[in-house]
Design a protein around this motif. Sequence first.
Motif, PDB file in Angstrom:
ATOM      1  N   ILE A 332      35.237  25.249  94.538  1.00 56.62           N
ATOM      2  CA  ILE A 332      34.727  26.598  95.244  1.00 56.62           C
ATOM      3  C   ILE A 332      33.811  27.270  94.091  1.00 56.62           C
ATOM      4  O   ILE A 332      34.328  27.512  92.793  1.00 56.62           O
ATOM      5  CB  ILE A 332      35.892  27.495  95.535  1.00 56.62           C
ATOM      6  CG1 ILE A 332      36.782  26.771  96.595  1.00 56.62           C
ATOM      7  CG2 ILE A 332      35.176  28.944  96.220  1.00 56.62           C
ATOM      8  CD1 ILE A 332      36.034  26.388  97.834  1.00 56.62           C
ATOM      9  N   TYR A 333      32.497  27.692  94.455  1.00 57.69           N
ATOM     10  CA  TYR A 333      31.599  28.196  93.598  1.00 57.69           C
ATOM     11  C   TYR A 333      31.815  29.803  93.676  1.00 57.69           C
ATOM     12  O   TYR A 333      31.874  30.291  94.761  1.00 57.69           O
ATOM     13  CB  TYR A 333      30.212  27.860  93.778  1.00 57.69           C
ATOM     14  CG  TYR A 333      30.082  26.541  93.626  1.00 57.69           C
ATOM     15  CD1 TYR A 333      29.761  25.863  92.505  1.00 57.69           C
ATOM     16  CD2 TYR A 333      29.903  25.707  94.935  1.00 57.69           C
ATOM     17  CE1 TYR A 333      29.410  24.454  92.466  1.00 57.69           C
ATOM     18  CE2 TYR A 333      29.508  24.396  94.547  1.00 57.69           C
ATOM     19  CZ  TYR A 333      29.375  23.843  93.418  1.00 57.69           C
ATOM     20  OH  TYR A 333      29.249  22.421  93.460  1.00 57.69           O
ATOM     21  N   PRO A 334      32.150  30.439  92.416  1.00 60.70           N
ATOM     22  CA  PRO A 334      32.411  31.826  92.355  1.00 60.70           C
ATOM     23  C   PRO A 334      31.440  32.864  93.190  1.00 60.70           C
ATOM     24  O   PRO A 334      31.514  33.788  93.720  1.00 60.70           O
ATOM     25  CB  PRO A 334      32.586  32.274  90.793  1.00 60.70           C
ATOM     26  CG  PRO A 334      32.840  30.942  90.320  1.00 60.70           C
ATOM     27  CD  PRO A 334      32.281  29.720  91.020  1.00 60.70           C
ATOM     28  N   ASP A 335      30.081  32.215  93.193  1.00 55.82           N
ATOM     29  CA  ASP A 335      29.079  33.000  93.815  1.00 55.82           C
ATOM     30  C   ASP A 335      29.242  32.997  95.280  1.00 55.82           C
ATOM     31  O   ASP A 335      28.522  33.834  96.086  1.00 55.82           O
ATOM     32  CB  ASP A 335      27.690  32.201  93.455  1.00 55.82           C
ATOM     33  CG  ASP A 335      27.095  32.554  92.009  1.00 55.82           C
ATOM     34  OD1 ASP A 335      27.747  33.426  91.367  1.00 55.82           O
ATOM     35  OD2 ASP A 335      26.457  31.808  91.614  1.00 55.82           O
ATOM     36  N   GLN A 336      30.134  32.427  95.907  1.00 57.72           N
ATOM     37  CA  GLN A 336      30.505  32.503  97.258  1.00 57.72           C
ATOM     38  C   GLN A 336      31.079  33.822  97.657  1.00 57.72           C
ATOM     39  O   GLN A 336      31.040  34.018  98.615  1.00 57.72           O
ATOM     40  CB  GLN A 336      31.485  31.290  97.729  1.00 57.72           C
ATOM     41  CG  GLN A 336      30.616  29.896  98.124  1.00 57.72           C
ATOM     42  CD  GLN A 336      31.759  28.875  98.446  1.00 57.72           C
ATOM     43  OE1 GLN A 336      32.537  29.082  98.970  1.00 57.72           O
ATOM     44  NE2 GLN A 336      31.557  27.491  98.180  1.00 57.72           N
ATOM     45  N   ILE A 337      31.652  34.383  96.657  1.00 59.78           N
ATOM     46  CA  ILE A 337      32.474  35.589  96.974  1.00 59.78           C
ATOM     47  C   ILE A 337      31.538  36.777  97.548  1.00 59.78           C
ATOM     48  O   ILE A 337      30.461  37.104  96.677  1.00 59.78           O
ATOM     49  CB  ILE A 337      33.265  36.104  95.647  1.00 59.78           C
ATOM     50  CG1 ILE A 337      34.273  35.079  95.103  1.00 59.78           C
ATOM     51  CG2 ILE A 337      33.926  37.352  95.957  1.00 59.78           C
ATOM     52  CD1 ILE A 337      34.728  35.360  93.922  1.00 59.78           C
ATOM     53  N   PRO A 338      31.697  37.083  98.645  1.00 61.07           N
ATOM     54  CA  PRO A 338      30.887  38.174  99.352  1.00 61.07           C
ATOM     55  C   PRO A 338      30.969  39.245  98.654  1.00 61.07           C
ATOM     56  O   PRO A 338      32.103  39.750  98.326  1.00 61.07           O
ATOM     57  CB  PRO A 338      31.087  38.073 100.769  1.00 61.07           C
ATOM     58  CG  PRO A 338      32.425  37.685 101.018  1.00 61.07           C
ATOM     59  CD  PRO A 338      32.676  36.545  99.706  1.00 61.07           C
ATOM     60  N   PRO A 339      29.929  40.129  98.504  1.00 61.28           N
ATOM     61  CA  PRO A 339      30.093  41.454  98.014  1.00 61.28           C
ATOM     62  C   PRO A 339      31.104  42.433  98.512  1.00 61.28           C
ATOM     63  O   PRO A 339      31.526  43.291  97.881  1.00 61.28           O
ATOM     64  CB  PRO A 339      28.520  41.975  98.028  1.00 61.28           C
ATOM     65  CG  PRO A 339      27.765  40.991  97.937  1.00 61.28           C
ATOM     66  CD  PRO A 339      28.485  39.755  98.939  1.00 61.28           C
ATOM     67  N   TRP A 340      31.099  42.273  99.890  1.00 59.19           N
ATOM     68  CA  TRP A 340      31.918  43.575 100.629  1.00 59.19           C
ATOM     69  C   TRP A 340      33.210  43.078 100.241  1.00 59.19           C
ATOM     70  O   TRP A 340      33.985  43.913 100.137  1.00 59.19           O
ATOM     71  CB  TRP A 340      31.793  43.212 102.100  1.00 59.19           C
ATOM     72  CG  TRP A 340      32.069  41.688 102.717  1.00 59.19           C
ATOM     73  CD1 TRP A 340      31.358  40.714 102.996  1.00 59.19           C
ATOM     74  CD2 TRP A 340      33.491  41.620 103.089  1.00 59.19           C
ATOM     75  NE1 TRP A 340      32.204  39.561 103.318  1.00 59.19           N
ATOM     76  CE2 TRP A 340      33.590  40.110 103.693  1.00 59.19           C
ATOM     77  CE3 TRP A 340      34.668  42.146 103.036  1.00 59.19           C
ATOM     78  CZ2 TRP A 340      34.624  39.369 104.017  1.00 59.19           C
ATOM     79  CZ3 TRP A 340      35.803  41.604 103.669  1.00 59.19           C
ATOM     80  CH2 TRP A 340      35.761  40.119 103.956  1.00 59.19           C
ATOM     81  N   LEU A 341      33.714  41.796  99.795  1.00 61.33           N
ATOM     82  CA  LEU A 341      35.000  41.500  99.583  1.00 61.33           C
ATOM     83  C   LEU A 341      35.740  42.608  98.407  1.00 61.33           C
ATOM     84  O   LEU A 341      36.814  42.827  98.283  1.00 61.33           O
ATOM     85  CB  LEU A 341      35.268  40.148  99.721  1.00 61.33           C
ATOM     86  CG  LEU A 341      36.789  39.598  99.442  1.00 61.33           C
ATOM     87  CD1 LEU A 341      37.674  40.114 100.432  1.00 61.33           C
ATOM     88  CD2 LEU A 341      37.069  38.208  99.303  1.00 61.33           C
ATOM     89  N   VAL A 342      34.664  42.393  97.465  1.00 62.06           N
ATOM     90  CA  VAL A 342      35.251  42.838  95.957  1.00 62.06           C
ATOM     91  C   VAL A 342      35.598  44.311  96.324  1.00 62.06           C
ATOM     92  O   VAL A 342      36.607  44.788  95.583  1.00 62.06           O
ATOM     93  CB  VAL A 342      33.931  42.609  95.129  1.00 62.06           C
ATOM     94  CG1 VAL A 342      34.348  43.351  93.708  1.00 62.06           C
ATOM     95  CG2 VAL A 342      33.490  41.241  95.027  1.00 62.06           C
ATOM     96  N   GLU A 343      34.769  45.104  97.298  1.00 64.36           N
ATOM     97  CA  GLU A 343      35.445  46.587  97.404  1.00 64.36           C
ATOM     98  C   GLU A 343      36.301  46.715  98.340  1.00 64.36           C
ATOM     99  O   GLU A 343      36.969  47.685  98.289  1.00 64.36           O
ATOM    100  CB  GLU A 343      34.167  47.175  97.937  1.00 64.36           C
ATOM    101  CG  GLU A 343      32.948  47.318  96.867  1.00 64.36           C
ATOM    102  CD  GLU A 343      33.333  47.869  95.528  1.00 64.36           C
ATOM    103  OE1 GLU A 343      34.062  48.781  95.326  1.00 64.36           O
ATOM    104  OE2 GLU A 343      32.573  47.257  94.433  1.00 64.36           O
ATOM    105  N   TRP A 344      36.666  45.708  99.140  1.00 64.41           N
ATOM    106  CA  TRP A 344      37.384  45.691 100.231  1.00 64.41           C
ATOM    107  C   TRP A 344      38.570  45.426 100.209  1.00 64.41           C
ATOM    108  O   TRP A 344      39.638  45.938 100.487  1.00 64.41           O
ATOM    109  CB  TRP A 344      36.894  44.858 101.678  1.00 64.41           C
ATOM    110  CG  TRP A 344      37.347  45.323 102.966  1.00 64.41           C
ATOM    111  CD1 TRP A 344      37.360  46.397 103.511  1.00 64.41           C
ATOM    112  CD2 TRP A 344      38.381  44.328 103.632  1.00 64.41           C
ATOM    113  NE1 TRP A 344      38.003  46.327 104.978  1.00 64.41           N
ATOM    114  CE2 TRP A 344      38.541  45.075 104.768  1.00 64.41           C
ATOM    115  CE3 TRP A 344      39.161  43.011 103.385  1.00 64.41           C
ATOM    116  CZ2 TRP A 344      39.300  44.604 105.960  1.00 64.41           C
ATOM    117  CZ3 TRP A 344      40.127  42.631 104.055  1.00 64.41           C
ATOM    118  CH2 TRP A 344      40.397  43.296 105.530  1.00 64.41           C
ATOM    119  N   ILE A 345      39.019  44.523  99.218  1.00 64.58           N
ATOM    120  CA  ILE A 345      40.555  43.992  99.118  1.00 64.58           C
ATOM    121  C   ILE A 345      41.232  45.001  98.388  1.00 64.58           C
ATOM    122  O   ILE A 345      40.641  45.579  97.537  1.00 64.58           O
ATOM    123  CB  ILE A 345      40.355  42.930  98.200  1.00 64.58           C
ATOM    124  CG1 ILE A 345      41.566  42.151  98.226  1.00 64.58           C
ATOM    125  CG2 ILE A 345      39.864  43.011  96.760  1.00 64.58           C
ATOM    126  CD1 ILE A 345      42.062  41.102  99.303  1.00 64.58           C
TER     127      ILE A 345
END
Length: 552
Positions: A332-345
Motif C-alpha cells: 500500500i502506497y502511503p499517498d493513497q491516504i485521502p486528505p479527508w481521512l486525516v481530519e475525519w478519523i
Amino acid sequence: ACILDAPARRPRGPPPSGSGSDSDPMRGGRAGGGGTLPAPPARCIPAGAADHAPQQRRRAASDLEEEAWALLRESVVSYCGSPVGTIAACDPNDSSPLNYDQVFIRDFVPSGIAFLLKGEYDIVRNFILHTLQLQSWEKTMDCHSPGQGLMPASFKVRVVPLEGDEEGATEEVLDPDFGEAAIGRVAPVDSGLWWIILLRAYGKCSGDLSFHERIDVQTGIKLILKLCLADGFDMFPTLLVTDGSCMMDRRMGIHGHPLEIQSLFYSALLCAREMLTPEDGSADLIRALNNRLMALSFHIREYYWLDKRKLNEIYRYKTEEYSYDAVNKFNIYPDQIPPWLVEWIPPEGGYLIGNLQPAHMDFRFFSLGNLWSIVSSLATTRQSHAILDLVEAKWSDLVAEMPLKICYPALEDQEWKYITGSDPKNTPWSYHNAGSWPTLLWQLTVACIKMNRPEIAARAVEVAERRISTDKWPEYYDTKRGRFIGKQARLFQTWSIAGFLVAKLLLENPEKSRILCNNEDEEFANAFNLMADSCNPNRKRGRKAPKKTYIV
C-alpha cells in the motif's frame, strides 16, 4: 401498481400544509418581524402539562407503528393462496414500478424478521421453501450457466395460461431473476448468504429446529456453501466478487473483496455450521468451512482494521518489500491516504475499511459491512465498541437528519466520473453514493443491542420518527445531512418500513436479537491470538507452529 394478490391502497394526499421543516415553529425559526417575544407568565403553563408530553410522544410513536404495520401487510404477495414475501415498494401513484413490484431476497429479510418477531412464521417458512425451489432452476445468460446453488435476486408471481387448456384457464408461476434481467446483469452474491441467515433466524424464533433437518433445506445450504467455498485463483480467504453484487447493486468501485460481502459470508458460514446435520457426507464440507472461518476472521481483523494508530502506521509504510516478514504485505502506497481521512478519523474509535486488494485500500466507511461485522462477531469486542464509538463521534456525518449513511464520504468530481461511469443515479450524496437509507436502522439496532449500547439505536430511531411517515417512507434520502427525499427514491419502500419496525421491536425486546447474532467461537479466538503472534514481523523464525494449522 402492486402485483398479484397485493391489496390496493387508497391514494394518499400530500401532508397537511405547514408541516414542512421551514414553517415548523418547533424548528427554531425567527418569530414575527425579527423581534424578541417576551417569555409567557408562569400561570399560562397548565399544571401537569410536562407530564402529558411523554404520553403524547408515546401515542404518536404507537400510531406510527400501526401505520407501518398496515403498509407492510399491504405489500405481502401470495402464491397459490399462501403469503410468500413482500414486494420492494408499493406506491399507488407509481405508474412505472420497473422491478420494484418483485420480491427481492435481500429486501425481504427485514420484513421476514418483523413477521418472526410478531410470531407470524408462515410467510417466512413459505418464502424459504419457494426460494429454495428456485435455486435449482436452470439459468443461462448468453449461453453461460452460473454455478449450481445460486439464489435469485428476486422473483415475481405471474399468471399464465394453463398449458394444453383450451378454455382459458390460468395458473400462477414464480418467475425468478438471477441477474440476467437486472441492470448491469450482475449475479446477486448476497442473496444466498441472506437466505442462510434468515433460515437460522426462523428456526431460533419459531422453535421449529427440525425444519433445518429437511433434506431439501440441507441440500440448499450445502449448494450455497460449495459455491462460496469453491477453489479459485484468489490467494485470500475473502470472497472475490464483481461490482454491484450486493446492496450496492450499481457500479460504485466495490469490486474485489468488499466488506459487506465478507461480513455476510462470515455470518452465513457460522449459521450454516450451526444448522448442518452431522453425517459422513458433511465432514469435508465442515472442515473446509472451519478453515475458511478462521482464515477470514484473521484476515479482516488484521488487515481491514483502521484507527488513528493504524492510519499513522500506514502513513509511515515502506513500499516494495519483498519478504515473508514484510510489514506492508499488500504494498500500500502511503499517498493513497485521502486528505479527508486525516481530519475525519477520531482519536477514539475506528472501523473496518471497505475493501482491500494489492496496492489498494478503499478507506470509505461502509455502514452495513461494519454493523454486520459486529453482529456476526467478525470484528473483535474491542473493534466492535470502537465502531460504535465512531458512529457516535461522527453522528452529524453518518446520521444527521435521517439515519443511516450507506457509506461515507461520497465520490465526487473526477472520482465520481471515473469510478461510477458518470452514473446519474449515484451522484454525490445520493442513492448508493453516500445517500441515507432508513432500512439500515435495523442492522444498527442489532449491533447496538449486542454490544449493550441500545441508546445509540434508540437515538437514531427518534431521528427517523420525526419525518419518515410524513415523507411517505422513502427508499433513501439525499444531501450530506439526509435533508431531502432522494431524487429517484421510491415511496412506501417496504424495507424502509420493515427496518423501522424491526428496530422498534428489538428495542422493546432486546433479548430477541439473539436470533440474528453470532457469538465468537472460543477456539477461534485462541487460534486468532496465535496467528496474530506468528505474523508479528519481530518474531524469531523457526518458532513452533500450533497443532492446528489454518491457511491465511
